[in-house]
Each structure stands twice: as C-alpha cells, then as structure tokens.
Design a protein around this motif. Sequence first.
Motif, PDB file in Angstrom:
ATOM      1  N   LEU A  13       0.828  -1.210   0.000  1.00 25.69           N
ATOM      2  CA  LEU A  13       0.000   0.000   0.000  1.00 25.69           C
ATOM      3  C   LEU A  13       0.859   1.256   0.000  1.00 25.69           C
ATOM      4  O   LEU A  13       0.554   2.224  -0.691  1.00 25.69           O
ATOM      5  N   THR A  14       1.936   1.234   0.785  1.00 23.96           N
ATOM      6  CA  THR A  14       2.799   2.417   0.860  1.00 23.96           C
ATOM      7  C   THR A  14       4.018   2.260  -0.049  1.00 23.96           C
ATOM      8  O   THR A  14       4.487   1.153  -0.284  1.00 23.96           O
ATOM      9  N   LYS A  18       7.200   5.147   2.576  1.00 20.94           N
ATOM     10  CA  LYS A  18       6.157   4.818   3.565  1.00 20.94           C
ATOM     11  C   LYS A  18       4.941   5.739   3.464  1.00 20.94           C
ATOM     12  O   LYS A  18       4.277   6.023   4.452  1.00 20.94           O
ATOM     13  N   LYS A  19       4.647   6.161   2.238  1.00 21.31           N
ATOM     14  CA  LYS A  19       3.501   7.036   2.000  1.00 21.31           C
ATOM     15  C   LYS A  19       2.542   6.403   0.991  1.00 21.31           C
ATOM     16  O   LYS A  19       2.967   5.635   0.127  1.00 21.31           O
ATOM     17  N   ILE A  20       1.266   6.723   1.119  1.00 19.40           N
ATOM     18  CA  ILE A  20       0.277   6.312   0.123  1.00 19.40           C
ATOM     19  C   ILE A  20       0.266   7.376  -0.968  1.00 19.40           C
ATOM     20  O   ILE A  20       0.088   8.562  -0.686  1.00 19.40           O
ATOM     21  N   THR A  21       0.460   6.949  -2.200  1.00 23.50           N
ATOM     22  CA  THR A  21       0.477   7.923  -3.288  1.00 23.50           C
ATOM     23  C   THR A  21      -0.926   8.491  -3.509  1.00 23.50           C
ATOM     24  O   THR A  21      -1.928   7.834  -3.212  1.00 23.50           O
ATOM     25  N   PRO A  22      -1.042   9.714  -4.016  1.00 21.98           N
ATOM     26  CA  PRO A  22      -2.355  10.342  -4.210  1.00 21.98           C
ATOM     27  C   PRO A  22      -3.310   9.520  -5.071  1.00 21.98           C
ATOM     28  O   PRO A  22      -4.504   9.406  -4.759  1.00 21.98           O
ATOM     29  N   LYS A  23      -2.815   8.944  -6.156  1.00 20.95           N
ATOM     30  CA  LYS A  23      -3.683   8.163  -7.035  1.00 20.95           C
ATOM     31  C   LYS A  23      -4.239   6.932  -6.318  1.00 20.95           C
ATOM     32  O   LYS A  23      -5.427   6.598  -6.455  1.00 20.95           O
ATOM     33  N   THR A  24      -3.395   6.266  -5.553  1.00 18.96           N
ATOM     34  CA  THR A  24      -3.847   5.090  -4.809  1.00 18.96           C
ATOM     35  C   THR A  24      -4.849   5.490  -3.737  1.00 18.96           C
ATOM     36  O   THR A  24      -5.877   4.823  -3.555  1.00 18.96           O
ATOM     37  N   LYS A  25      -4.582   6.571  -3.034  1.00 18.58           N
ATOM     38  CA  LYS A  25      -5.529   7.028  -2.005  1.00 18.58           C
ATOM     39  C   LYS A  25      -6.873   7.384  -2.621  1.00 18.58           C
ATOM     40  O   LYS A  25      -7.934   7.014  -2.083  1.00 18.58           O
ATOM     41  N   ASP A  26      -6.865   8.089  -3.743  1.00 18.66           N
ATOM     42  CA  ASP A  26      -8.129   8.469  -4.392  1.00 18.66           C
ATOM     43  C   ASP A  26      -8.938   7.230  -4.766  1.00 18.66           C
ATOM     44  O   ASP A  26     -10.166   7.208  -4.595  1.00 18.66           O
ATOM     45  N   ALA A  39      -9.560  -3.283   4.139  1.00 16.05           N
ATOM     46  CA  ALA A  39      -8.995  -3.874   5.348  1.00 16.05           C
ATOM     47  C   ALA A  39      -7.477  -3.861   5.232  1.00 16.05           C
ATOM     48  O   ALA A  39      -6.923  -4.278   4.211  1.00 16.05           O
ATOM     49  N   LEU A  40      -6.828  -3.391   6.260  1.00 18.81           N
ATOM     50  CA  LEU A  40      -5.363  -3.354   6.301  1.00 18.81           C
ATOM     51  C   LEU A  40      -4.866  -4.608   7.007  1.00 18.81           C
ATOM     52  O   LEU A  40      -5.314  -4.910   8.116  1.00 18.81           O
ATOM     53  N   MET A  49      -0.397   0.854  12.731  1.00 19.19           N
ATOM     54  CA  MET A  49      -1.311   0.904  11.595  1.00 19.19           C
ATOM     55  C   MET A  49      -2.298   2.065  11.691  1.00 19.19           C
ATOM     56  O   MET A  49      -2.988   2.389  10.722  1.00 19.19           O
ATOM     57  N   VAL A  50      -2.363   2.676  12.863  1.00 21.60           N
ATOM     58  CA  VAL A  50      -3.355   3.724  13.108  1.00 21.60           C
ATOM     59  C   VAL A  50      -3.229   4.904  12.141  1.00 21.60           C
ATOM     60  O   VAL A  50      -4.244   5.369  11.595  1.00 21.60           O
ATOM     61  N   PRO A  51      -2.021   5.427  11.871  1.00 20.69           N
ATOM     62  CA  PRO A  51      -1.938   6.572  10.951  1.00 20.69           C
ATOM     63  C   PRO A  51      -2.506   6.274   9.567  1.00 20.69           C
ATOM     64  O   PRO A  51      -3.151   7.134   8.950  1.00 20.69           O
ATOM     65  N   VAL A  52      -2.301   5.066   9.081  1.00 16.51           N
ATOM     66  CA  VAL A  52      -2.827   4.695   7.759  1.00 16.51           C
ATOM     67  C   VAL A  52      -4.354   4.587   7.815  1.00 16.51           C
ATOM     68  O   VAL A  52      -5.057   5.033   6.901  1.00 16.51           O
ATOM     69  N   ALA A  53      -4.859   3.998   8.901  1.00 12.36           N
ATOM     70  CA  ALA A  53      -6.313   3.892   9.066  1.00 12.36           C
ATOM     71  C   ALA A  53      -6.971   5.267   9.092  1.00 12.36           C
ATOM     72  O   ALA A  53      -8.043   5.480   8.501  1.00 12.36           O
ATOM     73  N   LYS A  54      -6.319   6.208   9.751  1.00 16.72           N
ATOM     74  CA  LYS A  54      -6.854   7.576   9.809  1.00 16.72           C
ATOM     75  C   LYS A  54      -6.816   8.237   8.436  1.00 16.72           C
ATOM     76  O   LYS A  54      -7.785   8.896   8.028  1.00 16.72           O
TER      77      LYS A  54
END
Length: 267
Positions: A13-14, A18-26, A39-40, A49-54
């Motif tokens: 995912l990241t 360790k970041k989610i890219t904008p296209k993937t997040k959208d 589900a993570l 995992m909390v920061p990603v869930a948020k």
Amino acid sequence: MQKIIFLDLDGTLTNDEKKITPKTKDALMEIQKQGHIVALASGRPTPGMVPVAKELELEKYGGYILSFNGGKIINWKTKETVFENVMDRKYIPELLRYARQNNLGLITYDANHALVATRMDKYIAMEAMFINKIPAYMTDVVKYVNYNPNKCLFTVEPELSEYHEKILSEKFGRELGIYRSCDYFIEVVPKGIDKAASIKVLTSQLGISRENIIACGDGFNDLSMIQYAGVGVAMENAVDAVKKEADYITTSNNEDGIAKVIEKYIL
C-alpha cells in the motif's frame, strides 16, 4: 456486489517512502464511497497501523485492521476487537536464549512500546520507526512480560534469515508460527495464525464470499492470503514465491500498483 480488499502495508500500500500515493488514495476512497470494504493486513502491531487507518478514513467507512499478521482483528468504526489470538509467554525464555546464542535481535510488544529483549540494531530501529513507537530497553523481558503477547519478532541479517527461519521452524514449528515477513524479520506468532486464517474469520462474519475477496501483498507473510483470496495480487516488487502464486501481478508500490488493481477488479 460488495467486495473487500485486504492490503499489506509496507511494500504494498505504501511506497518506499512509507507514504500512500495520491492516485492510490483516491482509488481507495472512491471504492469506500461505493460501499466496498478496505482492510489493512500487516505484521505491524495495531498502533503502527493507526496513521494509515486515519488517512484512509476507515472509521468513517467501516474498514478493518488486521494487525500482528492477523493475530488481532479490529472493526475500526466501532473499535471492537472481533478476533484475537495470543502466544503463550512461556516461550519467551527459549526464544531469548536462541537470540542471544545466535546474535539475533528480539522484540515483543506491550500496549505502548516495542520491548527490546536483546541489543538495539538497525532493524529494530526500523521497526520502531514503522510502528511509530519508542523502543524500550528491558533488562529482564522474561520478568516484565507477565501477559501473553500477540507476537515476538527476530531481527537478522538478510543473508542468514532463511537459515534461521528453517532452524526456528524445526525447534518451535509444532507449537508456534514461524516465518519471514521480509529479509530481516522473522515473525513468531500463535500456531495457526496467518493472514489467510484471519481473512476467513472476518469474511465469514461479514458474509462475503471468497470470490469477492481481493488480497494484495509483496512479502512471504502475504503468501497465505494471496493463495486464499478470490483474486490474489502480487506487487511487481514482491518476492518470487508470492508472484508465483498470484492471480495477477500489478505494478510496484512506487507505481500505483494498488490503484491499478482497484481499476481492474472493482471500478
């Protein structure tokens, strides 16, 4: 038809930062708005995992967290633990003895810390960074851990990880789950716990059939869920064993691989 997508975090995912890219997040936000479930599923402890869930607003849309490699499942909307399995603390002295004899790192976890049972090394520091916690040096972890933990984690130089995984499996494999989550981490979890086992538990409760399950990963500990899911997806950067079992190989974690999976199988 409602689908559920299970996503490993690191290397899946990241991206490498360790970041989610904008296209993937959208793409993930769009499928949640349409009523699908995100589900993570990670070897990380829950706080890591909390920061990603948020970021993905799982609380708003009713997503789930499968932490400790599936040893704990949390409904992130209600914060209810819907499944948990722990390992018996009686194994900690033997695991610690093995770590010391073979110059490996060993950590376990409490509610607030990664507990360092041996010496600090670069891989433990990396784990601490991933899980957003401060490691705690414990002079007597065997005495301190008076509860049954979700898992322990060995750190090992990559060229030795396959060897130690084999030896540890021979020593403890009848009673514990032993496997590499990456080249320098060897996970120790309750027997029978893996991502596929937890996916079965959750999707059974939700009434979601196997053909509507998508699982995406890159590491050895993702193999079981990729084999089980209706659509098992390997990242281009995945280890060869995962690619071999996948139904589909997407682009890498740095090239919006998850967004491409969503476009192909959900949108």
